[in-house]
Write a protein that holds these residues in place. Structure first.
Motif, PDB file in Angstrom:
ATOM      1  N   ASP A  30     -14.838   4.808 -12.759  1.00 35.38           N
ATOM      2  CA  ASP A  30     -14.814   3.353 -12.802  1.00 35.38           C
ATOM      3  C   ASP A  30     -15.336   2.844 -11.465  1.00 35.38           C
ATOM      4  N   ASP A  31     -16.539   2.281 -11.475  1.00 36.51           N
ATOM      5  CA  ASP A  31     -17.147   1.851 -10.217  1.00 36.51           C
ATOM      6  C   ASP A  31     -16.523   0.581  -9.637  1.00 36.51           C
ATOM      7  N   ARG A  32     -15.534   0.017 -10.305  1.00 31.37           N
ATOM      8  CA  ARG A  32     -14.809  -1.138  -9.741  1.00 31.37           C
ATOM      9  C   ARG A  32     -13.806  -0.703  -8.676  1.00 31.37           C
ATOM     10  N   ILE A  33     -13.479   0.572  -8.618  1.00 32.09           N
ATOM     11  CA  ILE A  33     -12.440   1.052  -7.704  1.00 32.09           C
ATOM     12  C   ILE A  33     -13.013   1.263  -6.306  1.00 32.09           C
ATOM     13  N   VAL A  34     -12.298   0.731  -5.331  1.00 28.20           N
ATOM     14  CA  VAL A  34     -12.636   0.932  -3.928  1.00 28.20           C
ATOM     15  C   VAL A  34     -11.342   1.288  -3.202  1.00 28.20           C
ATOM     16  N   VAL A  35     -11.440   2.174  -2.222  1.00 30.40           N
ATOM     17  CA  VAL A  35     -10.280   2.574  -1.430  1.00 30.40           C
ATOM     18  C   VAL A  35     -10.450   2.010  -0.025  1.00 30.40           C
ATOM     19  N   ILE A  36      -9.413   1.292   0.435  1.00 28.71           N
ATOM     20  CA  ILE A  36      -9.445   0.736   1.785  1.00 28.71           C
ATOM     21  C   ILE A  36      -8.161   1.125   2.514  1.00 28.71           C
ATOM     22  N   GLU A  37      -8.186   0.946   3.816  1.00 27.96           N
ATOM     23  CA  GLU A  37      -6.990   1.217   4.612  1.00 27.96           C
ATOM     24  C   GLU A  37      -5.953   0.128   4.389  1.00 27.96           C
ATOM     25  N   GLY A  38      -4.717   0.568   4.230  1.00 27.72           N
ATOM     26  CA  GLY A  38      -3.613  -0.369   4.167  1.00 27.72           C
ATOM     27  C   GLY A  38      -3.209  -0.763   5.569  1.00 27.72           C
ATOM     28  N   GLY A  39      -2.209  -1.613   5.665  1.00 27.57           N
ATOM     29  CA  GLY A  39      -1.732  -2.055   6.965  1.00 27.57           C
ATOM     30  C   GLY A  39      -0.418  -1.407   7.323  1.00 27.57           C
ATOM     31  N   SER A  40       0.105  -1.749   8.487  1.00 33.00           N
ATOM     32  CA  SER A  40       1.367  -1.163   8.932  1.00 33.00           C
ATOM     33  C   SER A  40       2.554  -1.748   8.173  1.00 33.00           C
ATOM     34  N   GLU A  41       2.416  -2.966   7.654  1.00 31.98           N
ATOM     35  CA  GLU A  41       3.448  -3.611   6.848  1.00 31.98           C
ATOM     36  C   GLU A  41       2.823  -4.056   5.530  1.00 31.98           C
ATOM     37  N   ARG A  42       3.676  -4.377   4.556  1.00 37.57           N
ATOM     38  CA  ARG A  42       3.173  -4.749   3.236  1.00 37.57           C
ATOM     39  C   ARG A  42       2.186  -5.914   3.300  1.00 37.57           C
ATOM     40  N   ASN A  43       2.542  -6.977   3.992  1.00 34.87           N
ATOM     41  CA  ASN A  43       1.654  -8.133   4.041  1.00 34.87           C
ATOM     42  C   ASN A  43       0.388  -7.867   4.842  1.00 34.87           C
ATOM     43  N   ASP A  44       0.419  -6.920   5.772  1.00 40.56           N
ATOM     44  CA  ASP A  44      -0.814  -6.504   6.448  1.00 40.56           C
ATOM     45  C   ASP A  44      -1.755  -5.858   5.428  1.00 40.56           C
ATOM     46  N   THR A  45      -1.181  -5.081   4.521  1.00 41.11           N
ATOM     47  CA  THR A  45      -1.974  -4.454   3.469  1.00 41.11           C
ATOM     48  C   THR A  45      -2.566  -5.517   2.549  1.00 41.11           C
ATOM     49  N   VAL A  46      -1.755  -6.512   2.202  1.00 38.29           N
ATOM     50  CA  VAL A  46      -2.246  -7.620   1.379  1.00 38.29           C
ATOM     51  C   VAL A  46      -3.403  -8.324   2.082  1.00 38.29           C
ATOM     52  N   MET A  47      -3.241  -8.605   3.359  1.00 32.12           N
ATOM     53  CA  MET A  47      -4.296  -9.289   4.102  1.00 32.12           C
ATOM     54  C   MET A  47      -5.550  -8.422   4.226  1.00 32.12           C
ATOM     55  N   ASN A  48      -5.396  -7.104   4.361  1.00 33.98           N
ATOM     56  CA  ASN A  48      -6.569  -6.223   4.381  1.00 33.98           C
ATOM     57  C   ASN A  48      -7.343  -6.326   3.069  1.00 33.98           C
ATOM     58  N   ALA A  49      -6.619  -6.383   1.953  1.00 31.37           N
ATOM     59  CA  ALA A  49      -7.272  -6.523   0.647  1.00 31.37           C
ATOM     60  C   ALA A  49      -7.971  -7.877   0.545  1.00 31.37           C
ATOM     61  N   ILE A  50      -7.299  -8.933   0.994  1.00 29.63           N
ATOM     62  CA  ILE A  50      -7.902 -10.269   0.963  1.00 29.63           C
ATOM     63  C   ILE A  50      -9.156 -10.305   1.844  1.00 29.63           C
TER      64      ILE A  50
END
Length: 194
Positions: A30-50
């Motif tokens: 599925d070429d829609r999938i991308v892997v990125i680094e998460g953050g140190s906290e949950r909302n950091d991970t959310v912001m990385n995705a945003i």
């Protein structure tokens, strides 16, 4: 896979990014999938995705992010679709099931409140947020508030938004303790025997 998703972002600890990419390449086409680094906290991970979304696709008022924890492997299509549907009305959606146990709030080893159970729910994921609304609120918060508020729906509540509730399911369990893993293994085995 859910066809309604434009992109599927897997946010993971930096040490596991390549491993995750290799697993996905091996088992999922599925070429829609991308892997990125998460953050140190949950909302950091959310912001990385945003940030990834904005850098690669721009910023649009109606963009939403449906977030799900990998520790809940039994999420259903119905739950995800309910989150997407409710996001058309609400700037944030939380998935929850009604509490079956009495909820007790305790401070320093003493009960201070026993809320009415019929109003109590147990939160699950996915949680869905309007990207712009979340980002605007999150960036206005102090660093201490950002660290303390680890729940995206709560961030949206503090911003004054109503948060819709999608009905969860008991099977959408969180694997946190060894006992949870035993139950999950039994469910997975049962599903593979069908």
């Amino acid at each position: 896979m859910i066809a309604e998703f434009d992109k599927i972002i897997v946010s993971i600890h930096p040490q596991w990014v390549q491993y995750a990419k290799d697993l996905i390449a091996k088992y999922i086409d599925d070429d829609r999938i991308v892997v990125i680094e998460g953050g140190s906290e949950r909302n950091d991970t959310v912001m990385n995705a945003i940030n990834y979304i904005q850098e690669n696709f721009g910023k649009h008022d109606d963009d939403v992010l449906v977030m799900h924890d990998a520790v809940r492997p039994f999420v259903t299509r119905r739950i995800i679709m309910d989150n997407i549907r409710l996001a058309e009305t609400y700037k944030a959606v939380d998935t929850a099931i009604g509490a079956t146990d009495t909820i007790v709030r305790a401070v320093d080893g003493e009960v201070v409140e026993i809320p009415v159970r019929s109003y109590m729910y147990q939160g699950q994921t996915p949680q869905t947020i309007n990207i712009n609304a979340f980002q605007n609120q999150y960036l206005q918060m102090s660093e201490a508030e950002q660290r303390e508020l680890t729940d995206s729906a709560k961030v949206m509540l503090l911003a004054g938004y109503q948060v819709g509730v999608a009905d969860g399911e008991e099977s959408n369990m969180k694997i946190t303790r060894p006992y949870d893993l035993r139950i999950a293994n039994a469910i997975a085995k049962e599903d593979s025997d069908v």
